[in-house]
Scaffold this active site. Structure first.
Site, mmCIF file in Angstrom:
data_model
loop_
_atom_site.group_PDB
_atom_site.id
_atom_site.type_symbol
_atom_site.label_atom_id
_atom_site.label_comp_id
_atom_site.label_asym_id
_atom_site.label_seq_id
_atom_site.Cartn_x
_atom_site.Cartn_y
_atom_site.Cartn_z
ATOM 1 C CE1 TYR A 23 -3.557 -2.601 0.292
ATOM 2 C CE2 TYR A 23 -2.475 -3.301 2.305
ATOM 3 C CZ TYR A 23 -3.400 -3.511 1.314
ATOM 4 O OH TYR A 23 -4.178 -4.627 1.337
ATOM 5 C CG ASN A 74 -9.438 1.705 -1.676
ATOM 6 O OD1 ASN A 74 -9.850 0.566 -1.516
ATOM 7 N ND2 ASN A 74 -8.150 2.009 -1.664
ATOM 8 C CG HIS A 80 -12.175 -8.777 -1.658
ATOM 9 N ND1 HIS A 80 -11.774 -8.538 -2.955
ATOM 10 C CD2 HIS A 80 -11.299 -8.114 -0.860
ATOM 11 C CE1 HIS A 80 -10.684 -7.773 -2.931
ATOM 12 N NE2 HIS A 80 -10.382 -7.503 -1.673
ATOM 13 C CG ASP A 87 -27.731 -4.651 -2.522
ATOM 14 O OD1 ASP A 87 -27.339 -5.033 -3.644
ATOM 15 O OD2 ASP A 87 -28.242 -5.425 -1.683
ATOM 16 C CG HIS A 100 -8.933 -1.836 -5.425
ATOM 17 N ND1 HIS A 100 -9.523 -2.099 -4.208
ATOM 18 C CD2 HIS A 100 -9.880 -2.042 -6.367
ATOM 19 C CE1 HIS A 100 -10.779 -2.460 -4.410
ATOM 20 N NE2 HIS A 100 -11.022 -2.426 -5.711
ATOM 21 C CG LEU A 101 -3.933 2.567 -2.169
ATOM 22 C CD1 LEU A 101 -3.729 2.589 -0.669
ATOM 23 C CD2 LEU A 101 -3.321 3.786 -2.826
ATOM 24 C CB SER A 102 -2.401 -3.591 -3.745
ATOM 25 O OG SER A 102 -3.636 -4.150 -3.344
ATOM 26 N NE ARG A 111 -5.774 -9.557 0.544
ATOM 27 C CZ ARG A 111 -6.212 -8.937 1.638
ATOM 28 N NH1 ARG A 111 -7.132 -8.003 1.543
ATOM 29 N NH2 ARG A 111 -5.720 -9.256 2.820
#
Length: 144
Positions: A23, A74, A80, A87, A100-102, A111
């Site tokens: 991250y 994020n 997940h 919703d 997403h950082l990664s 993931r």
């Protein structure tokens, strides 16, 4: 002036300390500060929200229905697992970009699936903190 909401999910308040190999070393405060500067340049209002609690994220998305034009989210670990956040996003029909950082596709098997990607205007993953800046640029462009 457009209103853009940045939502950050669980454990992102620990950026800079938590798994820097995935991250990075920037804090969430650093990332938001950079976004606020960019938002001023783009002449948009930026709102920031972070929570470790799923229900708080759902409630913030619901309250966005009346005054937010675009969401950058994020969802972190909720990516997940959270049908509830999915919703909420589906209900308010506010366009959003998932960040997403990664690169979630280079991580553990659990993931790799996102409950949000198929609803998102776009997904930015694996580029580190600059992903937020790219998402803001894309949001501004989509709002034109």
């Amino acid at each position: 002036m457009a209103n853009i909401l940045v939502i950050n999910g669980p454990n992102l308040n620990m950026l800079g300390k938590r798994e820097p190999e995935h991250y990075g070393r920037q804090t969430l405060g650093d990332i938001i500060e950079e976004l606020e500067t960019l938002a001023d340049d783009y002449e948009v209002r930026l709102y920031n929200f972070q929570s470790n609690a799923e229900h708080e994220i759902v409630e913030r998305i619901q309250t966005a229905i009346d005054d937010i034009d675009f969401i950058i989210i994020n969802p972190a670990a909720f990516t997940h697992t959270s049908v509830a956040i999915r919703d909420a996003l589906s209900t308010v029909k506010i366009p959003f970009i998932e960040v997403h950082l990664s690169n979630i596709h280079k991580r553990e098997a659990f993931r790799t699936h996102s409950y949000f990607s198929d609803l998102a205007e776009g997904v930015i993953a694996g580029l580190g903190p600059i992903g937020y800046q790219l998402a803001l640029a894309a949001a501004v462009e989509k709002l034109k």
